[in-house]
Design a protein around this motif. Structure first.
Motif, PDB file in Angstrom:
ATOM      1  N   VAL A 110      52.578  83.674  48.635  1.00  0.00           N
ATOM      2  CA  VAL A 110      53.594  82.874  47.951  1.00  0.00           C
ATOM      3  C   VAL A 110      54.939  83.571  48.058  1.00  0.00           C
ATOM      4  O   VAL A 110      55.031  84.745  48.435  1.00  0.00           O
ATOM      5  CB  VAL A 110      53.225  82.656  46.462  1.00  0.00           C
ATOM      6  CG1 VAL A 110      51.895  81.935  46.338  1.00  0.00           C
ATOM      7  CG2 VAL A 110      53.172  83.987  45.709  1.00  0.00           C
ATOM      8  N   ASP A 111      56.004  82.830  47.698  1.00  0.00           N
ATOM      9  CA  ASP A 111      57.342  83.409  47.678  1.00  0.00           C
ATOM     10  C   ASP A 111      57.670  83.884  46.268  1.00  0.00           C
ATOM     11  O   ASP A 111      56.802  83.921  45.390  1.00  0.00           O
ATOM     12  CB  ASP A 111      58.372  82.399  48.193  1.00  0.00           C
ATOM     13  CG  ASP A 111      58.430  81.129  47.332  1.00  0.00           C
ATOM     14  OD1 ASP A 111      57.812  81.116  46.249  1.00  0.00           O
ATOM     15  OD2 ASP A 111      59.095  80.164  47.752  1.00  0.00           O
ATOM     16  N   GLY A 112      58.929  84.242  46.037  1.00  0.00           N
ATOM     17  CA  GLY A 112      59.317  84.790  44.750  1.00  0.00           C
ATOM     18  C   GLY A 112      59.232  83.812  43.597  1.00  0.00           C
ATOM     19  O   GLY A 112      59.162  84.220  42.435  1.00  0.00           O
ATOM     20  N   GLU A 113      59.240  82.509  43.891  1.00  0.00           N
ATOM     21  CA  GLU A 113      59.120  81.500  42.847  1.00  0.00           C
ATOM     22  C   GLU A 113      57.677  81.064  42.615  1.00  0.00           C
ATOM     23  O   GLU A 113      57.417  80.189  41.785  1.00  0.00           O
ATOM     24  CB  GLU A 113      59.968  80.277  43.204  1.00  0.00           C
ATOM     25  CG  GLU A 113      61.450  80.561  43.276  1.00  0.00           C
ATOM     26  CD  GLU A 113      62.255  79.321  43.604  1.00  0.00           C
ATOM     27  OE1 GLU A 113      62.540  78.532  42.663  1.00  0.00           O
ATOM     28  OE2 GLU A 113      62.600  79.127  44.779  1.00  0.00           O
ATOM     29  N   GLY A 114      56.743  81.658  43.386  1.00  0.00           N
ATOM     30  CA  GLY A 114      55.351  81.281  43.253  1.00  0.00           C
ATOM     31  C   GLY A 114      54.948  80.089  44.092  1.00  0.00           C
ATOM     32  O   GLY A 114      53.845  79.562  43.930  1.00  0.00           O
ATOM     33  N   HIS A 115      55.812  79.659  45.012  1.00  0.00           N
ATOM     34  CA  HIS A 115      55.496  78.531  45.884  1.00  0.00           C
ATOM     35  C   HIS A 115      54.760  79.036  47.120  1.00  0.00           C
ATOM     36  O   HIS A 115      55.141  80.064  47.700  1.00  0.00           O
ATOM     37  CB  HIS A 115      56.776  77.799  46.301  1.00  0.00           C
ATOM     38  CG  HIS A 115      57.541  77.242  45.147  1.00  0.00           C
ATOM     39  ND1 HIS A 115      58.904  77.028  45.180  1.00  0.00           N
ATOM     40  CD2 HIS A 115      57.132  76.868  43.901  1.00  0.00           C
ATOM     41  CE1 HIS A 115      59.308  76.541  44.021  1.00  0.00           C
ATOM     42  NE2 HIS A 115      58.249  76.443  43.230  1.00  0.00           N
ATOM     43  N   PRO A 116      53.729  78.339  47.571  1.00  0.00           N
ATOM     44  CA  PRO A 116      52.953  78.821  48.725  1.00  0.00           C
ATOM     45  C   PRO A 116      53.762  78.794  50.011  1.00  0.00           C
ATOM     46  O   PRO A 116      54.579  77.898  50.237  1.00  0.00           O
ATOM     47  CB  PRO A 116      51.774  77.845  48.778  1.00  0.00           C
ATOM     48  CG  PRO A 116      52.240  76.617  48.060  1.00  0.00           C
ATOM     49  CD  PRO A 116      53.193  77.086  47.004  1.00  0.00           C
ATOM     50  N   LEU A 236      64.150  90.331  43.446  1.00  0.00           N
ATOM     51  CA  LEU A 236      63.754  90.984  42.197  1.00  0.00           C
ATOM     52  C   LEU A 236      62.682  90.172  41.480  1.00  0.00           C
ATOM     53  O   LEU A 236      61.720  90.732  40.921  1.00  0.00           O
ATOM     54  CB  LEU A 236      64.983  91.152  41.300  1.00  0.00           C
ATOM     55  CG  LEU A 236      64.795  91.907  39.985  1.00  0.00           C
ATOM     56  CD1 LEU A 236      64.250  93.302  40.234  1.00  0.00           C
ATOM     57  CD2 LEU A 236      66.105  91.973  39.215  1.00  0.00           C
ATOM     58  N   ARG A 237      62.794  88.868  41.531  1.00  0.00           N
ATOM     59  CA  ARG A 237      61.794  88.003  40.890  1.00  0.00           C
ATOM     60  C   ARG A 237      60.443  88.135  41.587  1.00  0.00           C
ATOM     61  O   ARG A 237      59.387  88.056  40.950  1.00  0.00           O
ATOM     62  CB  ARG A 237      62.284  86.557  40.915  1.00  0.00           C
ATOM     63  CG  ARG A 237      61.542  85.631  39.983  1.00  0.00           C
ATOM     64  CD  ARG A 237      62.183  84.251  39.943  1.00  0.00           C
ATOM     65  NE  ARG A 237      61.538  83.397  38.959  1.00  0.00           N
ATOM     66  CZ  ARG A 237      61.826  83.366  37.672  1.00  0.00           C
ATOM     67  NH1 ARG A 237      62.763  84.164  37.201  1.00  0.00           N
ATOM     68  NH2 ARG A 237      61.197  82.555  36.850  1.00  0.00           N
ATOM     69  N   GLY A 238      60.442  88.334  42.912  1.00  0.00           N
ATOM     70  CA  GLY A 238      59.197  88.535  43.635  1.00  0.00           C
ATOM     71  C   GLY A 238      58.484  89.797  43.193  1.00  0.00           C
ATOM     72  O   GLY A 238      57.247  89.812  43.051  1.00  0.00           O
ATOM     73  N   ALA A 239      59.243  90.890  42.972  1.00  0.00           N
ATOM     74  CA  ALA A 239      58.636  92.130  42.484  1.00  0.00           C
ATOM     75  C   ALA A 239      58.043  91.937  41.089  1.00  0.00           C
ATOM     76  O   ALA A 239      56.951  92.440  40.781  1.00  0.00           O
ATOM     77  CB  ALA A 239      59.674  93.251  42.475  1.00  0.00           C
ATOM     78  N   LEU A 240      58.747  91.209  40.227  1.00  0.00           N
ATOM     79  CA  LEU A 240      58.231  90.950  38.884  1.00  0.00           C
ATOM     80  C   LEU A 240      56.987  90.068  38.926  1.00  0.00           C
ATOM     81  O   LEU A 240      56.039  90.268  38.152  1.00  0.00           O
ATOM     82  CB  LEU A 240      59.321  90.279  38.032  1.00  0.00           C
ATOM     83  CG  LEU A 240      60.577  91.105  37.757  1.00  0.00           C
ATOM     84  CD1 LEU A 240      61.600  90.272  36.996  1.00  0.00           C
ATOM     85  CD2 LEU A 240      60.249  92.369  36.980  1.00  0.00           C
ATOM     86  N   LEU A 241      56.962  89.100  39.857  1.00  0.00           N
ATOM     87  CA  LEU A 241      55.801  88.220  39.973  1.00  0.00           C
ATOM     88  C   LEU A 241      54.567  88.990  40.429  1.00  0.00           C
ATOM     89  O   LEU A 241      53.475  88.813  39.875  1.00  0.00           O
ATOM     90  CB  LEU A 241      56.112  87.079  40.939  1.00  0.00           C
ATOM     91  CG  LEU A 241      54.962  86.106  41.244  1.00  0.00           C
ATOM     92  CD1 LEU A 241      54.471  85.442  39.965  1.00  0.00           C
ATOM     93  CD2 LEU A 241      55.395  85.065  42.267  1.00  0.00           C
ATOM     94  N   ALA A 242      54.726  89.860  41.439  1.00  0.00           N
ATOM     95  CA  ALA A 242      53.593  90.649  41.920  1.00  0.00           C
ATOM     96  C   ALA A 242      53.048  91.551  40.811  1.00  0.00           C
ATOM     97  O   ALA A 242      51.827  91.661  40.621  1.00  0.00           O
ATOM     98  CB  ALA A 242      54.011  91.482  43.130  1.00  0.00           C
TER      99      ALA A 242
END
Length: 443
Positions: A110-116, A236-242
């Motif tokens: 997925v990307d930083g927004e959680g989209h596949p 930065l949002r991608g790091a927080l999501l992971a």
């Protein structure tokens, strides 16, 4: 056909019904990627949708709230400013400060927004997790007591990692950080592997997904990828999501391996946001908030005494110009539980992985290995460090044999020491095998 729409119908049934009136704001100013929106009061961290226009031809843009100024809401676009126009409507979306997590992310990229991004159909996550993590007390983290097998002989034998440890891989560009990460992801033993590819090349993302999202480990691997050409707040949002996905599985009692490549790109993204908000650069251009972002992100990994789960964090740190005193490198080294230093000189000699054992350290090794293993590792370090310190004298023929028995042994064993540190890509050496080979080498 019904199987295709069942997840969508389930999401619609579980979604709360919004009865409050719809709110929106208007774009008042745009300076680069920074937007000023009037008439909309939403919390920091909220995601908003901009547009579309009245004709509906353009795709709606997304932006994240990052601050306030003079009665206006400051937002940063999650994409380009193309087709953005003054007076465009801005609508808040979702729940501020919450990120989607759950089993749906396993086996997906997925990307930083959680989209596949893997063309495997839509995602339907049902659970949310705070983007900043769930704050716990220092005594709620159980200590590191179990060894963590990474499948690499040099690391298992000489810098043994523990379950719940946070480790940094520090090196300059092109020395082999990504290759070493790839080997660890292939050989490590974990219930769930969460990989955050933040600010790296898009080619590396596709190569990693192709290698690791197939076979036996496909079902327990989740990849969050935000390449370097994306907006800094999206990186930065991608790091927080992971990290949030890893925390969710730790709360279920699972043993999680969190791989973040790279921590430096996260700091770069935080620096761009901080400078955009007018924060002064302190340490070589890094504002204080950028370095604090690293500390907050790393501290979220570790063991949980409540659930019994763990997050073993593995973070790559890019040393700009091979400078080990770079602010990001220094901050990461001070907060991590251990670090692996890769040497460009060793890489140029053809040694892979190019691990500088003398400069590498595992702060928990003495607590998780037997005393005999610890003693053998110290002997190996002394031999390799003694040879490297006198390498120029030996090559010039200026050293006289017999002057130093320890150095004589290091010179005699040097080819075997280098062979022990080297390992072919794709091969896996379990911990018990690595320790047995170390004992045989020094016995």
């Amino acid at each position: 056909m019904l199987k295709l729409v069942e997840p969508l119908l389930a999401d619609m049934a579980a979604a709360p019904i919004a009865l409050e009136p719809a709110r929106f704001g208007l774009v008042a100013a745009c300076d680069g990627g920074l937007l000023e929106v009037s008439g909309l009061s939403v919390p920091v961290g909220s995601i908003c949708r901009i547009g579309p226009s009245r004709s509906g031809a353009e795709r709606p843009l997304s932006a994240e709230v990052i601050g306030f100024r003079n009665g206006r809401t400051l937002m940063m676009l999650l994409g380009d400013t193309v087709n953005l126009r003054p007076g465009a409507r801005v609508h808040p979306e979702g729940r501020p400060g919450m990120l989607p997590v759950g089993e749906a992310f396993l086996g997906r990229a997925v990307d930083g927004e959680g989209h596949p991004i893997d063309n495997a159909g839509p995602l339907h996550p049902r659970e949310l997790w705070p983007a900043g993590g769930v704050r716990t007390g220092a005594l709620d983290r159980s200590p590191v007591r179990l060894p963590f097998d990474v499948g690499i002989r040099a690391l298992n034998a000489l810098t043994t990692f523990g379950v719940g440890q946070r480790i940094g891989i520090m090196a300059g560009s092109g020395v082999g950080k990504s290759v070493l990460l790839d080997m660890i992801a292939h050989g490590a033993e974990a219930d769930v592997v969460v990989v955050g590819l933040i600010g790296e090349r898009a080619r590396e993302v596709s190569d990693f997904v192709e290698r690791h999202m197939t076979g036996d480990k496909h079902g327990h691997t989740a990849v969050v990828a935000v390449p370097a050409d994306h907006a800094p707040n999206l990186r930065l949002r991608g790091a927080l999501l992971a990290t949030s996905i890893a925390e969710h599985f730790r709360a279920q009692g699972r043993r999680v391996l969190l791989i973040m490549d790279s921590l430096t790109r996260v700091a770069h993204a935080a620096r761009e946001i901080g400078l955009l908000l007018g924060e002064p650069g302190a340490a070589r251009g890094y504002p204080p908030s950028a370095l604090a972002t690293i500390t907050k992100l790393v501290e979220r990994a570790g063991n949980s005494a409540a659930s019994g789960g763990s997050i073993t964090g593995l973070y790559t740190v890019l040393a700009d110009g091979d400078n080990q005193d770079d602010p990001v490198v220094d901050t990461a080294r001070s907060i991590l539980d251990g670090h692996i230093v890769l040497s460009r000189d060793l890489a140029q000699r053809g040694q892979y992985p190019a691990i500088d054992i003398a400069a590498s350290l595992s702060r928990v090794m003495n607590d998780i290995v037997p005393s005999q293993h610890e003693r053998l590792a110290r002997q190996f370090r002394a031999l390799i460090a003694g040879y490297e310190a006198n390498r120029d004298l030996v090559l010039m023929g200026a050293y006289r044999a017999g002057a130093d028995p320890q150095l004589d042994r290091a010179i005699e064993m040097h080819p075997m020491l280098v062979e022990f540190l080297s390992q072919e890509r794709g091969s896996v050496v379990p911990m018990d095998v690595a320790v047995g080979q170390l004992a045989q080498l020094l016995g």
